[in-house]
Write a protein that holds these residues in place. Sequence first.
Motif, PDB file in Angstrom:
ATOM      1  N   ASN A 217       0.819  -1.208   0.000  1.00 45.03           N
ATOM      2  CA  ASN A 217       0.000   0.000   0.000  1.00 45.03           C
ATOM      3  C   ASN A 217       0.857   1.264   0.000  1.00 45.03           C
ATOM      4  O   ASN A 217       0.407   2.327   0.413  1.00 45.03           O
ATOM      5  N   ALA A 218       2.098   1.104  -0.456  1.00 44.31           N
ATOM      6  CA  ALA A 218       3.051   2.210  -0.386  1.00 44.31           C
ATOM      7  C   ALA A 218       2.601   3.447  -1.161  1.00 44.31           C
ATOM      8  O   ALA A 218       2.996   4.563  -0.843  1.00 44.31           O
ATOM      9  N   ALA A 219       1.751   3.246  -2.156  1.00 41.50           N
ATOM     10  CA  ALA A 219       1.344   4.379  -3.005  1.00 41.50           C
ATOM     11  C   ALA A 219       0.250   5.234  -2.353  1.00 41.50           C
ATOM     12  O   ALA A 219      -0.048   6.326  -2.836  1.00 41.50           O
ATOM     13  N   LEU A 220      -0.348   4.736  -1.271  1.00 37.91           N
ATOM     14  CA  LEU A 220      -1.432   5.497  -0.632  1.00 37.91           C
ATOM     15  C   LEU A 220      -0.911   6.824  -0.094  1.00 37.91           C
ATOM     16  O   LEU A 220       0.221   6.913   0.381  1.00 37.91           O
ATOM     17  N   GLN A 221      -1.794   7.837  -0.176  1.00 40.58           N
ATOM     18  CA  GLN A 221      -1.389   9.188   0.245  1.00 40.58           C
ATOM     19  C   GLN A 221      -2.330   9.737   1.310  1.00 40.58           C
ATOM     20  O   GLN A 221      -3.456   9.243   1.449  1.00 40.58           O
ATOM     21  N   GLU A 222      -1.869  10.748   1.986  1.00 37.72           N
ATOM     22  CA  GLU A 222      -2.715  11.447   2.945  1.00 37.72           C
ATOM     23  C   GLU A 222      -3.988  11.918   2.260  1.00 37.72           C
ATOM     24  O   GLU A 222      -3.929  12.414   1.132  1.00 37.72           O
ATOM     25  N   GLY A 223      -5.117  11.740   2.927  1.00 32.70           N
ATOM     26  CA  GLY A 223      -6.390  12.185   2.370  1.00 32.70           C
ATOM     27  C   GLY A 223      -7.112  11.094   1.590  1.00 32.70           C
ATOM     28  O   GLY A 223      -8.307  11.212   1.327  1.00 32.70           O
ATOM     29  N   ASP A 224      -6.404  10.006   1.227  1.00 31.26           N
ATOM     30  CA  ASP A 224      -7.052   8.920   0.468  1.00 31.26           C
ATOM     31  C   ASP A 224      -8.156   8.260   1.300  1.00 31.26           C
ATOM     32  O   ASP A 224      -8.015   8.086   2.515  1.00 31.26           O
ATOM     33  N   GLU A 225      -9.239   7.893   0.601  1.00 27.71           N
ATOM     34  CA  GLU A 225     -10.331   7.153   1.253  1.00 27.71           C
ATOM     35  C   GLU A 225     -10.105   5.670   0.964  1.00 27.71           C
ATOM     36  O   GLU A 225      -9.942   5.283  -0.193  1.00 27.71           O
ATOM     37  N   ILE A 226     -10.102   4.847   1.989  1.00 26.42           N
ATOM     38  CA  ILE A 226      -9.840   3.410   1.806  1.00 26.42           C
ATOM     39  C   ILE A 226     -10.840   2.606   2.644  1.00 26.42           C
ATOM     40  O   ILE A 226     -11.672   3.189   3.339  1.00 26.42           O
ATOM     41  N   THR A 227     -10.740   1.280   2.563  1.00 31.00           N
ATOM     42  CA  THR A 227     -11.511   0.439   3.492  1.00 31.00           C
ATOM     43  C   THR A 227     -10.531  -0.471   4.231  1.00 31.00           C
ATOM     44  O   THR A 227      -9.499  -0.873   3.684  1.00 31.00           O
ATOM     45  N   VAL A 228     -10.880  -0.775   5.486  1.00 32.38           N
ATOM     46  CA  VAL A 228     -10.004  -1.632   6.295  1.00 32.38           C
ATOM     47  C   VAL A 228     -10.839  -2.704   6.990  1.00 32.38           C
ATOM     48  O   VAL A 228     -12.054  -2.568   7.144  1.00 32.38           O
ATOM     49  N   SER A 229     -10.132  -3.760   7.417  1.00 34.55           N
ATOM     50  CA  SER A 229     -10.772  -4.777   8.260  1.00 34.55           C
ATOM     51  C   SER A 229      -9.901  -4.957   9.501  1.00 34.55           C
ATOM     52  O   SER A 229      -8.748  -4.512   9.527  1.00 34.55           O
ATOM     53  N   PHE A 230     -10.469  -5.580  10.517  1.00 34.85           N
ATOM     54  CA  PHE A 230      -9.697  -5.866  11.730  1.00 34.85           C
ATOM     55  C   PHE A 230      -9.504  -7.366  11.849  1.00 34.85           C
ATOM     56  O   PHE A 230     -10.373  -8.143  11.457  1.00 34.85           O
ATOM     57  N   VAL A 231      -8.362  -7.768  12.398  1.00 36.33           N
ATOM     58  CA  VAL A 231      -8.154  -9.182  12.728  1.00 36.33           C
ATOM     59  C   VAL A 231      -8.903  -9.385  14.040  1.00 36.33           C
ATOM     60  O   VAL A 231      -8.351  -9.174  15.127  1.00 36.33           O
ATOM     61  N   THR A 232     -10.180  -9.760  13.938  1.00 37.87           N
ATOM     62  CA  THR A 232     -11.023  -9.735  15.146  1.00 37.87           C
ATOM     63  C   THR A 232     -10.544 -10.728  16.216  1.00 37.87           C
ATOM     64  O   THR A 232     -10.757 -10.521  17.395  1.00 37.87           O
ATOM     65  N   ASP A 233      -9.870 -11.797  15.800  1.00 34.78           N
ATOM     66  CA  ASP A 233      -9.329 -12.755  16.779  1.00 34.78           C
ATOM     67  C   ASP A 233      -8.346 -12.092  17.732  1.00 34.78           C
ATOM     68  O   ASP A 233      -8.145 -12.548  18.853  1.00 34.78           O
ATOM     69  N   SER A 234      -7.701 -11.029  17.249  1.00 36.29           N
ATOM     70  CA  SER A 234      -6.671 -10.382  18.071  1.00 36.29           C
ATOM     71  C   SER A 234      -7.207  -9.185  18.862  1.00 36.29           C
ATOM     72  O   SER A 234      -6.511  -8.673  19.730  1.00 36.29           O
ATOM     73  N   LEU A 235      -8.414  -8.725  18.538  1.00 35.69           N
ATOM     74  CA  LEU A 235      -8.972  -7.603  19.307  1.00 35.69           C
ATOM     75  C   LEU A 235      -9.383  -8.118  20.679  1.00 35.69           C
ATOM     76  O   LEU A 235      -9.715  -9.280  20.847  1.00 35.69           O
ATOM     77  N   ARG A 236      -9.373  -7.198  21.642  1.00 29.80           N
ATOM     78  CA  ARG A 236      -9.641  -7.638  23.009  1.00 29.80           C
ATOM     79  C   ARG A 236     -10.354  -6.557  23.812  1.00 29.80           C
ATOM     80  O   ARG A 236      -9.959  -5.393  23.777  1.00 29.80           O
ATOM     81  N   LEU A 237     -11.387  -6.993  24.505  1.00 27.67           N
ATOM     82  CA  LEU A 237     -12.103  -6.077  25.384  1.00 27.67           C
ATOM     83  C   LEU A 237     -11.399  -6.066  26.742  1.00 27.67           C
ATOM     84  O   LEU A 237     -11.177  -7.126  27.338  1.00 27.67           O
ATOM     85  N   LEU A 238     -11.023  -4.867  27.188  1.00 29.45           N
ATOM     86  CA  LEU A 238     -10.235  -4.749  28.430  1.00 29.45           C
ATOM     87  C   LEU A 238     -10.853  -3.723  29.371  1.00 29.45           C
ATOM     88  O   LEU A 238     -11.434  -2.739  28.909  1.00 29.45           O
ATOM     89  N   PRO A 239     -10.652  -3.923  30.683  1.00 27.53           N
ATOM     90  CA  PRO A 239     -11.063  -2.878  31.612  1.00 27.53           C
ATOM     91  C   PRO A 239     -10.313  -1.589  31.292  1.00 27.53           C
ATOM     92  O   PRO A 239      -9.099  -1.615  31.103  1.00 27.53           O
ATOM     93  N   GLY A 240     -11.039  -0.476  31.198  1.00 26.57           N
ATOM     94  CA  GLY A 240     -10.415   0.793  30.825  1.00 26.57           C
ATOM     95  C   GLY A 240      -9.791   1.500  32.015  1.00 26.57           C
ATOM     96  O   GLY A 240     -10.064   1.176  33.164  1.00 26.57           O
ATOM     97  N   GLU A 241      -8.914   2.424  31.692  1.00 30.92           N
ATOM     98  CA  GLU A 241      -8.265   3.262  32.707  1.00 30.92           C
ATOM     99  C   GLU A 241      -9.020   4.576  32.781  1.00 30.92           C
ATOM    100  O   GLU A 241      -9.290   5.177  31.742  1.00 30.92           O
ATOM    101  N   ASP A 242      -9.270   5.051  33.971  1.00 28.85           N
ATOM    102  CA  ASP A 242      -9.954   6.346  34.074  1.00 28.85           C
ATOM    103  C   ASP A 242      -9.113   7.460  33.471  1.00 28.85           C
ATOM    104  O   ASP A 242      -9.608   8.331  32.780  1.00 28.85           O
ATOM    105  N   LYS A 243      -7.793   7.382  33.783  1.00 33.93           N
ATOM    106  CA  LYS A 243      -6.954   8.528  33.426  1.00 33.93           C
ATOM    107  C   LYS A 243      -6.295   8.425  32.059  1.00 33.93           C
ATOM    108  O   LYS A 243      -5.690   9.366  31.590  1.00 33.93           O
ATOM    109  N   MET A 244      -6.386   7.244  31.419  1.00 32.39           N
ATOM    110  CA  MET A 244      -5.692   7.100  30.152  1.00 32.39           C
ATOM    111  C   MET A 244      -6.535   7.652  29.009  1.00 32.39           C
ATOM    112  O   MET A 244      -7.733   7.435  28.969  1.00 32.39           O
ATOM    113  N   GLU A 245      -5.861   8.335  28.128  1.00 29.19           N
ATOM    114  CA  GLU A 245      -6.591   8.910  26.995  1.00 29.19           C
ATOM    115  C   GLU A 245      -6.965   7.851  25.990  1.00 29.19           C
ATOM    116  O   GLU A 245      -6.192   6.936  25.720  1.00 29.19           O
ATOM    117  N   ILE A 246      -8.179   7.943  25.460  1.00 25.39           N
ATOM    118  CA  ILE A 246      -8.496   7.043  24.342  1.00 25.39           C
ATOM    119  C   ILE A 246      -9.103   7.842  23.203  1.00 25.39           C
ATOM    120  O   ILE A 246      -9.445   8.983  23.352  1.00 25.39           O
TER     121      ILE A 246
END
Length: 372
Positions: free
Chosen positions: A343-372
């Motif tokens: 994807n080296a040719a992609l530039q700032e401002g380009d509209e694309i589509t993405v997917s997530f490797v859902t097996d690797s995503l994880r629901l975690l207890p959040g931190e009050d003070k950490m920015e998200i």
Amino acid sequence: MSEGKKNLGAVGVEIRDLVKTFPAYGQKNGEVFAANHVSLSVEPGEMVTLLGPSGCGKTTLLRMVAGFLMPSSGEIRIGDREVTRIPPNKRNVGMMFQSYALFPHMTVYDNVAYGLKLKHMGKPEIRDRVRAILQLMQIEEYASRFPNEISGGQQQRVALARAVVTEPSVLLFDEPLSNLDAKLREYMREELRKIQKRVGITSLYVTHDQSDAMAISDKVIFMRSGTIEQTGTAMEIYARPRNQFVAGFIGKANFVRPDAVHSVSGGQAEITLLGRRMTIGASEECGSEKSCVVMIRPEDVKISAEGAFRARILSKAYFGQYIRHSLEIGGCEIEQMDFTQSNAALQEGDEITVSFVTDSLRLLPGEDKMEI
Ligand SMILES: Nc1ncnc2c1ncn2[C@@H]1O[C@H](COP(=O)(O)OP(=O)(O)OP(=O)(O)O)[C@@H](O)[C@H]1O
Ligand SMILES: [Mg+2]
């Protein structure tokens, strides 16, 4: 000892319910818990890292194992001996510090021989032992030089030789690489790990650098505010961090609030994320009452024509092995690492589509003070 051969005489370290408090400055009768009921074990021959942010109590714990600091309560055992109240010189531990603390007026040989002289060992035996260890560390040729006549990496090997020549049962390291530049640091940690494995010595290694910890340890113990947050292999902690704090400290991660959490059970969560329903992994501690976040590692975002999520490229940066894209997805800014280079040719401002490797995503207890 030959490469890979286990040290049959190696002993383990056992810490049970260790507490160390210091007076808190500016607070009457206030206390800081530098160690707050810490229990851990290091198996014989194992290399264990204590990892955590500055001030979490790593050095305090190490100094208690070495015997330089008395615990307020609790127990330390080395092998089958309880050593909690035994002075440092009777514990048979070697220690290597951030500054190698070599004696500048002594040659490499004398630096290494020093600990053996203190033990009143005979001259011929000292000579044999020092020679053998200098050979093991591949620094025999520098024996008669002074510390300021050798490189930083060589000095480190001398410091390591000095720490192991007395054949300690346990080796303790407190940030031994923090003075080195990035390249030498990487090289030296590989060396350290090789030598530790070759000698088969039980080791406890303190660092606040996650890549050091990941590269050299059999087991990582993650500390925070005097307590242990999580213990596991580097891979386990990276893939299944206990909470947002650990996930953010070990490696890079994006944190996104889910639109909804429908159910959490058996280590899995049914959620809606950025408008789509999906099943992902979940920390055991994610109850419905807790505010949870979804961890998305940058390498788990894939740019793909079939991707279900629309994204816009906010910025890109080239790092050799990968390209880092900063993406806007559904109003969230998400970092993506692209190792494919396709994807080296992609530039700032380009509209694309993405997917997530859902097996690797994880629901975690959040931190009050950490920015998200
Ligand atoms: N001698 C002391 N007197 C009072 N407080 C102390 C003392 N030594 C350490 N502390 C406090 O205990 C806590 C743990 O300190 P420690 O040096 O163990 O942290 P650390 O994890 O090694 O941090 P770093 O990564 O910065 O070296 C800190 O809050 C520190 O201020
Ligand atoms: Mg420290």
